[in-house]
Motif scaffolding. Structure first.
Motif, PDB file in Angstrom:
ATOM      1  N   ALA A   1       0.835  -1.213   0.000  1.00  0.00           N
ATOM      2  CA  ALA A   1       0.000   0.000   0.000  1.00  0.00           C
ATOM      3  C   ALA A   1       0.866   1.258   0.000  1.00  0.00           C
ATOM      4  O   ALA A   1       0.574   2.218  -0.732  1.00  0.00           O
ATOM      5  CB  ALA A   1      -0.935  -0.009   1.201  1.00  0.00           C
ATOM      6  N   ILE A   2       1.918   1.274   0.781  1.00  0.00           N
ATOM      7  CA  ILE A   2       2.798   2.438   0.812  1.00  0.00           C
ATOM      8  C   ILE A   2       3.545   2.583  -0.501  1.00  0.00           C
ATOM      9  O   ILE A   2       3.675   3.686  -1.038  1.00  0.00           O
ATOM     10  CB  ILE A   2       3.752   2.363   2.023  1.00  0.00           C
ATOM     11  CG1 ILE A   2       2.949   2.555   3.319  1.00  0.00           C
ATOM     12  CG2 ILE A   2       4.879   3.393   1.910  1.00  0.00           C
ATOM     13  CD1 ILE A   2       3.745   2.367   4.583  1.00  0.00           C
ATOM     14  N   TRP A   3       4.021   1.484  -1.062  1.00  0.00           N
ATOM     15  CA  TRP A   3       4.730   1.505  -2.350  1.00  0.00           C
ATOM     16  C   TRP A   3       3.848   2.083  -3.447  1.00  0.00           C
ATOM     17  O   TRP A   3       4.267   2.987  -4.168  1.00  0.00           O
ATOM     18  CB  TRP A   3       5.164   0.079  -2.679  1.00  0.00           C
ATOM     19  CG  TRP A   3       5.860  -0.123  -3.979  1.00  0.00           C
ATOM     20  CD1 TRP A   3       7.079   0.363  -4.356  1.00  0.00           C
ATOM     21  CD2 TRP A   3       5.404  -0.925  -5.076  1.00  0.00           C
ATOM     22  NE1 TRP A   3       7.397  -0.083  -5.612  1.00  0.00           N
ATOM     23  CE2 TRP A   3       6.390  -0.876  -6.069  1.00  0.00           C
ATOM     24  CE3 TRP A   3       4.260  -1.689  -5.296  1.00  0.00           C
ATOM     25  CZ2 TRP A   3       6.262  -1.560  -7.279  1.00  0.00           C
ATOM     26  CZ3 TRP A   3       4.142  -2.367  -6.494  1.00  0.00           C
ATOM     27  CH2 TRP A   3       5.129  -2.298  -7.476  1.00  0.00           C
ATOM     28  N   THR A   4       2.628   1.595  -3.538  1.00  0.00           N
ATOM     29  CA  THR A   4       1.727   2.110  -4.571  1.00  0.00           C
ATOM     30  C   THR A   4       1.305   3.548  -4.268  1.00  0.00           C
ATOM     31  O   THR A   4       1.127   4.347  -5.189  1.00  0.00           O
ATOM     32  CB  THR A   4       0.479   1.229  -4.753  1.00  0.00           C
ATOM     33  OG1 THR A   4      -0.224   1.145  -3.508  1.00  0.00           O
ATOM     34  CG2 THR A   4       0.841  -0.147  -5.240  1.00  0.00           C
ATOM     35  N   GLY A   5       1.170   3.887  -2.991  1.00  0.00           N
ATOM     36  CA  GLY A   5       0.809   5.250  -2.622  1.00  0.00           C
ATOM     37  C   GLY A   5       1.889   6.254  -2.999  1.00  0.00           C
ATOM     38  O   GLY A   5       1.595   7.321  -3.548  1.00  0.00           O
ATOM     39  N   ILE A   6       3.141   5.904  -2.712  1.00  0.00           N
ATOM     40  CA  ILE A   6       4.252   6.769  -3.107  1.00  0.00           C
ATOM     41  C   ILE A   6       4.252   6.929  -4.622  1.00  0.00           C
ATOM     42  O   ILE A   6       4.392   8.043  -5.144  1.00  0.00           O
ATOM     43  CB  ILE A   6       5.608   6.207  -2.623  1.00  0.00           C
ATOM     44  CG1 ILE A   6       5.706   6.269  -1.102  1.00  0.00           C
ATOM     45  CG2 ILE A   6       6.777   6.954  -3.271  1.00  0.00           C
ATOM     46  CD1 ILE A   6       6.902   5.508  -0.524  1.00  0.00           C
ATOM     47  N   GLY A   7       4.085   5.824  -5.319  1.00  0.00           N
ATOM     48  CA  GLY A   7       4.076   5.873  -6.778  1.00  0.00           C
ATOM     49  C   GLY A   7       2.928   6.695  -7.333  1.00  0.00           C
ATOM     50  O   GLY A   7       3.111   7.520  -8.233  1.00  0.00           O
TER      51      GLY A   7
END
Length: 105
Positions: free
Chosen positions: A60-66
């Motif tokens: 979730a954090i990875w996709t959110g940053i992206g």
């Protein structure tokens, strides 16, 4: 160190998403190479981070940053809309990222 890997993974995710625009359907070699390298490094760093960070939180954090980073760069580089609702939505993504990080500590 896992959180550092996750942030780097997110930055590389932004890199490959922006590079994808510049590849023009993979017809331009250098943007295509940058896309491939960025995507590979992004997933590799995500894998390293997920050794210790829970998969749901990390993904979730990875996709959110992206998503947030790509949206912001889209506004800067490509003149995409930067109306209030769009900025508000990006802020919600950032708040979600921070909340996930806090809840994982």
């Amino acid at each position: 160190m896992a959180w550092v890997y996750l942030i780097i993974a997110g930055i590389f995710e932004i890199g490959w998403a922006i590079a994808l625009k510049y590849t023009e359907g993979f017809s331009r070699p250098w943007p295509t190479v940058f896309f491939g390298v960025s995507m590979t490094l992004s997933v590799w760093m995500l894998a390293l981070a997920l050794k210790t960070i829970p998969v749901g939180t990390g993904y979730a954090i990875w996709t959110g940053i992206g998503a947030a980073g790509t949206a912001i760069l889209g506004m800067i580089l490509f003149g995409e809309s930067h109306d209030g609702w769009r900025l508000f939505s990006i802020a919600l993504i950032v708040i979600g990222i921070v909340a996930l990080k806090i809840s994982s500590s």
